[in-house]
Write a protein that holds these residues in place. Sequence first.
Motif, PDB file in Angstrom:
ATOM      1  N   SER A  13      70.000  41.403  -8.250  1.00 10.10           N
ATOM      2  CA  SER A  13      68.536  41.474  -8.170  1.00 10.10           C
ATOM      3  C   SER A  13      67.949  42.760  -8.747  1.00 10.10           C
ATOM      4  CB  SER A  13      68.100  41.284  -6.716  1.00 10.10           C
ATOM      5  OG  SER A  13      68.893  42.051  -5.836  1.00 10.10           O
ATOM      6  N   ASP A  14      68.449  43.929  -8.323  1.00 12.68           N
ATOM      7  CA  ASP A  14      67.852  45.158  -8.856  1.00 12.68           C
ATOM      8  C   ASP A  14      68.282  45.408 -10.293  1.00 12.68           C
ATOM      9  OD1 ASP A  14      70.434  45.750  -7.698  1.00 12.68           O
ATOM     10  OD2 ASP A  14      69.972  47.886  -7.874  1.00 12.68           O
ATOM     11  N   ASP A  15      69.513  44.982 -10.661  1.00 14.20           N
ATOM     12  CA  ASP A  15      69.939  45.088 -12.064  1.00 14.20           C
ATOM     13  C   ASP A  15      68.980  44.322 -12.975  1.00 14.20           C
ATOM     14  OD1 ASP A  15      73.288  45.731 -11.856  1.00 14.20           O
ATOM     15  OD2 ASP A  15      72.328  44.760 -10.144  1.00 14.20           O
ATOM     16  N   ARG A 144      74.101  60.363 -23.878  1.00 16.09           N
ATOM     17  CA  ARG A 144      73.861  60.412 -22.436  1.00 16.09           C
ATOM     18  C   ARG A 144      74.562  59.199 -21.821  1.00 16.09           C
ATOM     19  NH1 ARG A 144      67.863  59.620 -21.349  1.00 16.09           N
ATOM     20  NH2 ARG A 144      68.388  60.335 -19.235  1.00 16.09           N
ATOM     21  N   CYS A 145      75.145  59.378 -20.641  1.00 13.56           N
ATOM     22  CA  CYS A 145      75.702  58.260 -19.893  1.00 13.56           C
ATOM     23  C   CYS A 145      75.093  58.309 -18.503  1.00 13.56           C
ATOM     24  CB  CYS A 145      77.221  58.340 -19.829  1.00 13.56           C
ATOM     25  SG  CYS A 145      77.961  56.947 -18.945  1.00 13.56           S
ATOM     26  N   VAL A 146      74.065  57.494 -18.290  1.00  5.59           N
ATOM     27  CA  VAL A 146      73.326  57.476 -17.032  1.00  5.59           C
ATOM     28  C   VAL A 146      74.022  56.491 -16.101  1.00  5.59           C
ATOM     29  CG1 VAL A 146      71.093  57.078 -15.934  1.00  5.59           C
ATOM     30  CG2 VAL A 146      71.199  58.040 -18.256  1.00  5.59           C
ATOM     31  N   VAL A 147      74.585  57.015 -15.019  1.00  9.59           N
ATOM     32  CA  VAL A 147      75.391  56.211 -14.090  1.00  9.59           C
ATOM     33  C   VAL A 147      74.622  56.013 -12.789  1.00  9.59           C
ATOM     34  CG1 VAL A 147      77.502  56.154 -12.703  1.00  9.59           C
ATOM     35  CG2 VAL A 147      77.568  57.026 -15.065  1.00  9.59           C
ATOM     36  N   MET A 148      74.255  54.752 -12.487  1.00 10.75           N
ATOM     37  CA  MET A 148      73.752  54.476 -11.140  1.00 10.75           C
ATOM     38  C   MET A 148      74.975  54.306 -10.256  1.00 10.75           C
ATOM     39  SD  MET A 148      73.130  52.506  -8.415  1.00 10.75           S
ATOM     40  CE  MET A 148      72.800  53.886  -7.329  1.00 10.75           C
ATOM     41  N   GLY A 149      75.165  55.276  -9.375  1.00 14.83           N
ATOM     42  CA  GLY A 149      76.321  55.190  -8.516  1.00 14.83           C
ATOM     43  C   GLY A 149      76.474  56.437  -7.677  1.00 14.83           C
ATOM     44  N   GLY A 150      77.225  56.287  -6.619  1.00 13.29           N
ATOM     45  CA  GLY A 150      77.571  57.429  -5.806  1.00 13.29           C
ATOM     46  C   GLY A 150      76.556  57.746  -4.730  1.00 13.29           C
ATOM     47  N   ALA A 151      77.039  58.543  -3.784  1.00 13.14           N
ATOM     48  CA  ALA A 151      76.195  59.025  -2.698  1.00 13.14           C
ATOM     49  C   ALA A 151      76.477  60.514  -2.547  1.00 13.14           C
ATOM     50  CB  ALA A 151      76.494  58.270  -1.415  1.00 13.14           C
ATOM     51  N   LEU A 185      74.364  61.526 -13.023  1.00 13.35           N
ATOM     52  CA  LEU A 185      74.598  60.726 -11.826  1.00 13.35           C
ATOM     53  C   LEU A 185      73.309  60.482 -11.050  1.00 13.35           C
ATOM     54  CD1 LEU A 185      76.883  59.347 -10.230  1.00 13.35           C
ATOM     55  CD2 LEU A 185      77.014  61.426  -8.831  1.00 13.35           C
ATOM     56  N   VAL A 186      72.949  59.193 -10.955  1.00  9.57           N
ATOM     57  CA  VAL A 186      71.772  58.763 -10.205  1.00  9.57           C
ATOM     58  C   VAL A 186      72.275  58.150  -8.901  1.00  9.57           C
ATOM     59  CG1 VAL A 186      69.697  57.325 -10.228  1.00  9.57           C
ATOM     60  CG2 VAL A 186      70.564  58.298 -12.372  1.00  9.57           C
ATOM     61  N   GLY A 187      72.319  58.952  -7.856  1.00  8.37           N
ATOM     62  CA  GLY A 187      72.871  58.510  -6.585  1.00  8.37           C
ATOM     63  C   GLY A 187      71.935  57.589  -5.824  1.00  8.37           C
ATOM     64  N   TRP A 188      72.522  56.905  -4.834  1.00 15.21           N
ATOM     65  CA  TRP A 188      71.770  55.918  -4.038  1.00 15.21           C
ATOM     66  C   TRP A 188      70.617  56.561  -3.278  1.00 15.21           C
ATOM     67  CZ3 TRP A 188      72.199  54.643   1.526  1.00 15.21           C
ATOM     68  CH2 TRP A 188      71.537  53.454   1.845  1.00 15.21           C
ATOM     69  N   HIS A 189      70.727  57.835  -2.952  1.00 10.08           N
ATOM     70  CA  HIS A 189      69.672  58.508  -2.185  1.00 10.08           C
ATOM     71  C   HIS A 189      68.333  58.510  -2.913  1.00 10.08           C
ATOM     72  CE1 HIS A 189      71.283  61.506  -4.913  1.00 10.08           C
ATOM     73  NE2 HIS A 189      70.250  62.282  -4.697  1.00 10.08           N
ATOM     74  N   LEU A 190      68.359  58.381  -4.258  1.00 12.63           N
ATOM     75  CA  LEU A 190      67.120  58.468  -5.038  1.00 12.63           C
ATOM     76  C   LEU A 190      66.257  57.213  -4.947  1.00 12.63           C
ATOM     77  CD1 LEU A 190      68.389  60.313  -8.232  1.00 12.63           C
ATOM     78  CD2 LEU A 190      67.061  61.250  -6.331  1.00 12.63           C
ATOM     79  N   CYS A 191      66.794  56.136  -4.355  1.00 12.97           N
ATOM     80  CA  CYS A 191      66.001  54.905  -4.247  1.00 12.97           C
ATOM     81  C   CYS A 191      65.512  54.684  -2.823  1.00 12.97           C
ATOM     82  CB  CYS A 191      66.802  53.703  -4.733  1.00 12.97           C
ATOM     83  SG  CYS A 191      68.154  53.253  -3.622  1.00 12.97           S
ATOM     84  N   ARG A 192      65.590  55.704  -1.979  1.00 15.42           N
ATOM     85  CA  ARG A 192      65.198  55.568  -0.586  1.00 15.42           C
ATOM     86  C   ARG A 192      63.899  56.319  -0.298  1.00 15.42           C
ATOM     87  NH1 ARG A 192      70.103  56.487   3.396  1.00 15.42           N
ATOM     88  NH2 ARG A 192      68.551  55.531   4.764  1.00 15.42           N
ATOM     89  N   GLY A 193      63.433  56.195   0.931  1.00 19.53           N
ATOM     90  CA  GLY A 193      62.230  56.933   1.330  1.00 19.53           C
ATOM     91  C   GLY A 193      61.017  56.525   0.516  1.00 19.53           C
ATOM     92  N   GLU A 194      60.375  57.499  -0.089  1.00 24.92           N
ATOM     93  CA  GLU A 194      59.142  57.243  -0.851  1.00 24.92           C
ATOM     94  C   GLU A 194      59.391  56.467  -2.146  1.00 24.92           C
ATOM     95  OE1 GLU A 194      55.980  57.857   0.152  1.00 24.92           O
ATOM     96  OE2 GLU A 194      56.992  58.347   2.041  1.00 24.92           O
ATOM     97  N   ALA A 195      60.666  56.355  -2.550  1.00 30.09           N
ATOM     98  CA  ALA A 195      60.991  55.583  -3.755  1.00 30.09           C
ATOM     99  C   ALA A 195      60.965  54.082  -3.505  1.00 30.09           C
ATOM    100  CB  ALA A 195      62.358  55.985  -4.287  1.00 30.09           C
ATOM    101  N   VAL A 196      61.012  53.669  -2.243  1.00 23.61           N
ATOM    102  CA  VAL A 196      61.017  52.242  -1.889  1.00 23.61           C
ATOM    103  C   VAL A 196      59.631  51.646  -2.134  1.00 23.61           C
ATOM    104  CG1 VAL A 196      61.290  50.633   0.046  1.00 23.61           C
ATOM    105  CG2 VAL A 196      62.851  52.581  -0.191  1.00 23.61           C
ATOM    106  N   LEU A 197      59.600  50.427  -2.673  1.00 23.65           N
ATOM    107  CA  LEU A 197      58.325  49.717  -2.807  1.00 23.65           C
ATOM    108  C   LEU A 197      57.888  49.228  -1.434  1.00 23.65           C
ATOM    109  CD1 LEU A 197      58.472  47.379  -5.959  1.00 23.65           C
ATOM    110  CD2 LEU A 197      57.827  49.788  -5.815  1.00 23.65           C
ATOM    111  N   LEU A 238      65.235  49.874  -5.025  1.00 23.00           N
ATOM    112  CA  LEU A 238      65.610  49.454  -6.380  1.00 23.00           C
ATOM    113  C   LEU A 238      66.432  50.534  -7.089  1.00 23.00           C
ATOM    114  CD1 LEU A 238      62.154  47.899  -7.344  1.00 23.00           C
ATOM    115  CD2 LEU A 238      64.285  46.628  -6.975  1.00 23.00           C
ATOM    116  N   PRO A 239      67.696  50.692  -6.704  1.00 25.68           N
ATOM    117  CA  PRO A 239      68.499  51.753  -7.312  1.00 25.68           C
ATOM    118  C   PRO A 239      68.662  51.646  -8.821  1.00 25.68           C
ATOM    119  CG  PRO A 239      69.829  50.356  -5.849  1.00 25.68           C
ATOM    120  CD  PRO A 239      68.405  50.018  -5.604  1.00 25.68           C
TER     121      PRO A 239
END
Length: 321
Positions: A13-15, A144-151, A185-197, A238-239
């Motif tokens: 879904s988010d992909d 650039r290698c933008v990786v959605m992953g990690g915590a 590295l774009v970690g999971w924390h970046l899609c939480r809190g105020e980033a959530v729709l 939406l990570p």
Amino acid sequence: MKRAFLIDTDTASDDAVALIMALRSPQIDVLAITTVAGNVDVHQATRNALYTAQLCDSKVPVFAGAEQPLKRAHVNASWFHGRDGLSDRGYPPPRRAPEKKSAVDAIVDTIESYPGLVMVTLGPLTNVALALQKKPVIAAKVSRCVVMGGAPCCEGNVTPAAEYNIWCDPEAARMVFRSGLPIELVGWHLCRGEAVLNSSEIEGVLSFGTPVAKFAIECNSRAQQAFLEQSGEHGISLPDPVAMAIALDPSIVTSQSEHFVDVETQSELTRGTTVVDRLNVAHDERNRDVWASALVAGHKAKVFWTIDNGRWKQALYSALR
């Protein structure tokens, strides 16, 4: 001149929303989409990628890749995304088929043909690791290698210690982090809190009245419910679109730093943990032996800590209007 992108995804879904952002951006040219087993099996991921491209009136070639992690059984994330990865809403099959070439060959050939391209990874890193095994020199040809992953330095979303993409194939992730690819590295924390729709923002997207806006919200309906069960947070997280927003516009990032990053592959308790040397102590005598392989490789990753949430959402909205 448009920037060249190569996207590797385990399309759920988010992909799918991240793919829409890329395919509808006037500033980039998506050269290829490669699919990997992750959220769903690779055949479903391929079908979902083709369907999403079709929604965007895109003929981008889609290449099917690895059916399982390098050394482990594949464990999907149907509990989060639904059995088909798109909330089981019965979307029709796509009108075209994937390419005959394998995803691994497509990654190698595309990077060699378009040196300087941006690679964005939205799923487990199996395909990328296999491509690097086949041709290690491609690492130096990616800008650039933008990786959605990690915590990094926070809790995980599949275990207390790990984020799903890295946990699913930690051996591949470790290989990629040590490869010399210019990891962001774009970690999971970046899609939480105020980033959530939130609910009003979801209604705002639906008010656009476009097929892609409707699809973006509907295909995330199961993920919205699962995210509430998982985190207690209301809304749609939406990570992968956050990662794509950063790939499209790195200035969305408001704080970052560079560090050695390693991935735990032995422990079941902390399998897939992205261990960030945030205080730069890996070289210390007490740590040097454990970190020897990462230090010898000598490759640090950019780790993103905070983003401008208003700007990330505006990037999403502009793609869905």
